[in-house]
Design a protein around this motif. Structure first.
Motif, PDB file in Angstrom:
ATOM      1  N   THR A  85       0.916  -1.232   0.162  1.00 23.97           N
ATOM      2  CA  THR A  85       0.090   0.260  -0.220  1.00 23.97           C
ATOM      3  C   THR A  85       0.846   1.349   0.147  1.00 23.97           C
ATOM      4  O   THR A  85       0.422   2.237  -0.354  1.00 23.97           O
ATOM      5  CB  THR A  85      -1.164   0.115   1.253  1.00 23.97           C
ATOM      6  N   ILE A 146      -4.216  10.475   4.003  1.00 23.35           N
ATOM      7  CA  ILE A 146      -5.490  10.184   3.280  1.00 23.35           C
ATOM      8  C   ILE A 146      -5.451  10.589   1.698  1.00 23.35           C
ATOM      9  O   ILE A 146      -5.948   9.909   0.933  1.00 23.35           O
ATOM     10  CB  ILE A 146      -6.604  10.786   4.064  1.00 23.35           C
ATOM     11  N   VAL A 147      -4.869  11.741   1.460  1.00 28.67           N
ATOM     12  CA  VAL A 147      -4.925  12.395   0.227  1.00 28.67           C
ATOM     13  C   VAL A 147      -3.996  11.540  -0.627  1.00 28.67           C
ATOM     14  O   VAL A 147      -4.045  11.468  -1.645  1.00 28.67           O
ATOM     15  CB  VAL A 147      -4.621  13.923   0.287  1.00 28.67           C
ATOM     16  N   GLN A 149      -3.313   8.368  -0.341  1.00 27.31           N
ATOM     17  CA  GLN A 149      -4.091   7.168  -0.728  1.00 27.31           C
ATOM     18  C   GLN A 149      -5.042   7.381  -1.803  1.00 27.31           C
ATOM     19  O   GLN A 149      -5.339   6.646  -2.581  1.00 27.31           O
ATOM     20  CB  GLN A 149      -4.615   6.592   0.510  1.00 27.31           C
ATOM     21  N   HIS A 150      -5.815   8.670  -1.970  1.00 27.19           N
ATOM     22  CA  HIS A 150      -6.589   8.993  -3.049  1.00 27.19           C
ATOM     23  C   HIS A 150      -5.628   9.109  -4.268  1.00 27.19           C
ATOM     24  O   HIS A 150      -6.410   8.416  -5.257  1.00 27.19           O
ATOM     25  CB  HIS A 150      -6.990  10.381  -2.548  1.00 27.19           C
ATOM     26  N   VAL A 152      -3.322   7.085  -5.039  1.00 31.45           N
ATOM     27  CA  VAL A 152      -3.067   5.662  -5.127  1.00 31.45           C
ATOM     28  C   VAL A 152      -4.242   4.975  -5.635  1.00 31.45           C
ATOM     29  O   VAL A 152      -4.488   4.226  -6.755  1.00 31.45           O
ATOM     30  CB  VAL A 152      -2.512   4.654  -4.181  1.00 31.45           C
ATOM     31  N   ILE A 153      -5.578   5.485  -5.060  1.00 35.93           N
ATOM     32  CA  ILE A 153      -6.648   4.790  -5.594  1.00 35.93           C
ATOM     33  C   ILE A 153      -7.052   5.272  -6.992  1.00 35.93           C
ATOM     34  O   ILE A 153      -7.434   4.362  -8.022  1.00 35.93           O
ATOM     35  CB  ILE A 153      -7.828   4.985  -4.798  1.00 35.93           C
ATOM     36  N   LEU A 154      -6.607   6.722  -7.449  1.00 34.99           N
ATOM     37  CA  LEU A 154      -6.943   7.028  -8.778  1.00 34.99           C
ATOM     38  C   LEU A 154      -6.060   6.225  -9.571  1.00 34.99           C
ATOM     39  O   LEU A 154      -6.596   5.867 -10.777  1.00 34.99           O
ATOM     40  CB  LEU A 154      -6.499   8.407  -8.646  1.00 34.99           C
ATOM     41  N   LEU A 156      -4.684   3.013  -9.359  1.00 31.76           N
ATOM     42  CA  LEU A 156      -5.184   1.808  -9.445  1.00 31.76           C
ATOM     43  C   LEU A 156      -6.440   1.830 -10.258  1.00 31.76           C
ATOM     44  O   LEU A 156      -6.842   0.693 -11.106  1.00 31.76           O
ATOM     45  CB  LEU A 156      -5.324   1.302  -8.213  1.00 31.76           C
ATOM     46  N   GLY A 157      -7.469   2.789 -10.082  1.00 31.92           N
ATOM     47  CA  GLY A 157      -8.676   2.770 -10.642  1.00 31.92           C
ATOM     48  C   GLY A 157      -8.797   3.011 -11.975  1.00 31.92           C
ATOM     49  O   GLY A 157      -9.825   2.739 -12.668  1.00 31.92           O
TER      50      GLY A 157
END
Lengths: 257, 257
Positions: A85, A146-147, A149-150, A152-154, A156-157
DNA sequence: CGTTTCGTTGAAGAGTGTCAAGGCCAGTGG
DNA sequence: CCACTGGCCTTGACACTCTTCAACGAAACG
């Protein structure tokens, strides 16, 4: 389930002289305030490459500020799949996941010999009560995570393999630069498999994309040694062939402060 | 860049009588302490379906506790791709991303008419200085968000389409149940495209997988209306055909209070 | 009631994953 | 010092999942 290796070097910790101070502590802090921080951060801990700073399931009571070294955070799925992560480097704080349930929910593994400052959470909590700058600073640290990880999510997504790797390399580049190292030449501390896990790709794909970048003259790769030859070329890959331009949320931007 | 709709209902906020209190506030709080919280949370705000509670770029000064309704958080990539990073429901806190830079880094959009309690961050900061339970509680809220995002990253980085949707449905199911609604029958507040964005899939894939689940007797779908017929069947999909068993980090576990 | 948004389904194609073989490198022990 | 070992990386061929493109049907909205 406590970690085995706990070589506590009890040498007096000095935040004042630490070259990572601006990264670790709030900007405007009086000498007295810094001293109060030093009263709390009394120990350091060394973690050898491959060993865990903590593991999922370990009881949480301390946060850690990385003095030097390199770590990865990994979570494990129910059926044993491992997901990286984050990669952490000097000046960053790890262990924030543990506050939620007083138990760590991920592993923190050293990818090279690492040294951290140990921050007892209860004492930090005491400190924030009387030091507003510290409370605000700590909130910012968590919010920044938190930001991040946003981003990272962007990634990965919504990104393709090439975009992910370009973003990854640029992100590393900027973080190295912010720490006074070269932004164009560095050593990857992690394996292809770990990069792949982080980016949601298989290690073969990572290898292939790096080779392609190399072939296209964007980078030069030699095992773990990477040299960035054309940063704006990498940026163009992320923004979709369009010229570089300003990024709104590129995950390539350095975590400021 | 301030949001247009600011209908502030100035009716006195009552935390004591709020049925979401256990979800919103720390467990052991005296009446006096709750009153001090009420002094801070003086206003509510309604957001109509489709409108933004805040947008990326907006100045941050408040956190929001959802009283009723449903929201999504989205981040935008440099080239305009939108990524849903979370769906929020009653009792959850949003706006945490704004603390990092005093500016929001994502949009929060209401997926149905929503009402939130407005929590001025500066005042909350004051409160935490004199109320240790509140400081600790707030840290846990942020940490929980970090852990939740770990679950999303795990999902995006290592799961197949069917696994993602199974995890998504079970996650929703548990959150509805925790709020006193049916765990086996509920209405999706978001479109297929939004589910897809959240799960890193295209809307057609979402639709297809739901149809497949329906065909296999796991669920029953009728547009936005979903009924879960075989929860352990869904669980088996995530754990990889193996029997349900205890999950270590399944992303299906409810975020406890 | 028309218009728009949303959802479903099919066929074809692209992008990654999987499997397999071989090369490179560091560390270990003879 | 050299051979050996094991971990790590690269590359190719093939399979498969998911996306793309397209058409159509259903519900939501003014």
């Amino acid at each position: 389930m406590t970690t085995p290796n706990i070589p506590l070097s009890t040498l007096r910790v000095s935040c004042i002289n630490c070259n990572l101070r601006e990264r670790c502590l709030p900007a405007r802090m009086s000498l007295r305030e810094i001293e109060r921080m030093e009263d709390i951060v009394t120990t350091r801990r060394r973690v050898k490459r491959g060993d865990a700073l903590y593991r999922a399931g370990d009881r949480f009571d301390c946060l850690y500020a990385i003095r030097l070294g390199f770590l990865k955070s990994t979570v494990m799925s129910s059926d044993g799949r491992e997901q990286v992560t984050a990669f952490h480097m000097a000046g960053e704080m790890v262990g924030l996941d543990g506050i939620a349930n007083e138990v760590h929910s991920c592993d923190a593994i050293a990818l090279e010999d690492t040294e951290v400052c140990v921050i007892p959470y209860e004492k930090l909590l005491d400190l924030t009560a009387t030091m507003r700058v510290m409370a605000a600073h700590f909130h910012r640290v968590m919010s920044r995570e938190i930001v991040r990880q946003h981003g990272v999510i962007l990634l990965l997504g919504s990104m393709h393999a090439e975009e992910r790797l370009a973003a990854f390399l640029l992100n590393l580049s900027q973080r190295f630069e912010a720490r006074g190292y070269s932004r164009s030449e560095f050593v990857l501390r992690m394996t292809r498999a770990e990069i792949g896990s982080y980016l949601g790709l298989k290690l073969e794909t990572v290898s292939r994309v790096l080779s392609r970048f190399s072939h296209d003259g964007l980078i030069q790769v030699n095992q773990k040694h990477v040299q960035i030859l054309n940063a704006s070329g990498l940026r163009a890959i992320i923004t979709g062939q369009g010229q570089s331009g300003p990024l709104r949320n590129g995950f390539t931007e350095e975590d400021r402060s």
